[in-house]
Design an enzyme around this catalytic site. Structure first.
Site, short mmCIF file in Angstrom:
data_model
loop_
_atom_site.label_atom_id
_atom_site.label_comp_id
_atom_site.label_asym_id
_atom_site.label_seq_id
_atom_site.Cartn_x
_atom_site.Cartn_y
_atom_site.Cartn_z
N HIS A 38 0.84 -1.20 0.00
CA HIS A 38 0.00 0.00 0.00
C HIS A 38 0.87 1.25 0.00
O HIS A 38 1.88 1.32 0.70
CB HIS A 38 -0.90 -0.01 1.24
CG HIS A 38 -1.80 1.16 1.35
ND1 HIS A 38 -2.76 1.46 0.40
CD2 HIS A 38 -1.90 2.13 2.30
CE1 HIS A 38 -3.41 2.55 0.76
NE2 HIS A 38 -2.90 2.98 1.90
N ASP A 55 -3.78 9.04 3.85
CA ASP A 55 -3.92 7.65 3.46
C ASP A 55 -5.30 7.44 2.85
O ASP A 55 -6.31 7.71 3.49
CB ASP A 55 -3.72 6.75 4.68
CG ASP A 55 -3.72 5.27 4.35
OD1 ASP A 55 -4.21 4.88 3.28
OD2 ASP A 55 -3.23 4.49 5.19
N CYS A 106 -4.10 2.92 -4.77
CA CYS A 106 -3.45 3.69 -3.71
C CYS A 106 -2.33 4.58 -4.24
O CYS A 106 -2.19 5.73 -3.81
CB CYS A 106 -2.94 2.79 -2.60
SG CYS A 106 -1.81 1.48 -3.14
#
Length: 147
Positions: A38, A55, A106
């Site tokens: 990620h 995030d 991501c």
């Protein structure tokens, strides 16, 4: 080495000679963070005296912000010879962000956070914009290819 952090191993990465400018002159320093599978983003926000964490999956990692603070203090000391007091700097987890709705965007979210935030724009895109951003980013990269 503490939690995988070792300033001596990275201190040459950001020399003025390599970058073409002094990193310490920047108001914001964007630090891509890779966490196994990620990508997220950390920001050294000198202007607002904050260490920030963005995030797309709404994660929070205090260790990243602590390492970022330690890195910045060591970078200032190494490059300028000065000690900086960052004890009053805020550690902020930015929650009001577009959220990732799949398992593979991501990196694109992280890049667009940098893009929008570096321009002073509100981060106002959504998951549905990712195919466009992916295509646009690929075209921008291809324009920079060597002849």
């Amino acid at each position: 080495m503490e939690n995988g952090y070792n300033y001596r191993a990275i201190k040459r990465w950001n020399s003025q000679w390599k970058l073409g400018y002094c990193l310490l002159d920047c108001d914001k320093i964007f630090v891509p963070i890779h966490k196994d599978i990620h990508w997220c983003l950390a920001v050294i926000n000198k202007k607002d005296q904050k260490f920030q964490y963005l995030d797309s999956l709404k994660g929070r990692d205090h260790n990243v912000l602590r390492a970022l603070a330690k890195y910045f203090a060591e970078e200032v000391k190494d490059k300028s010879g000065k000690d900086i007091d960052i004890s009053s700097w805020e550690q902020e987890f930015i929650d009001d962000l577009p959220a990732q709705e799949n398992g593979f965007d991501c990196g694109m979210f992280m890049l667009k956070y940098i893009d929008f935030y570096s321009r002073g724009l509100s981060i106002c895109f959504e998951q549905e914009h990712m195919p466009y951003f992916r295509l646009r980013t690929a075209k921008e990269i291809l324009k920079l290819k060597a002849d």
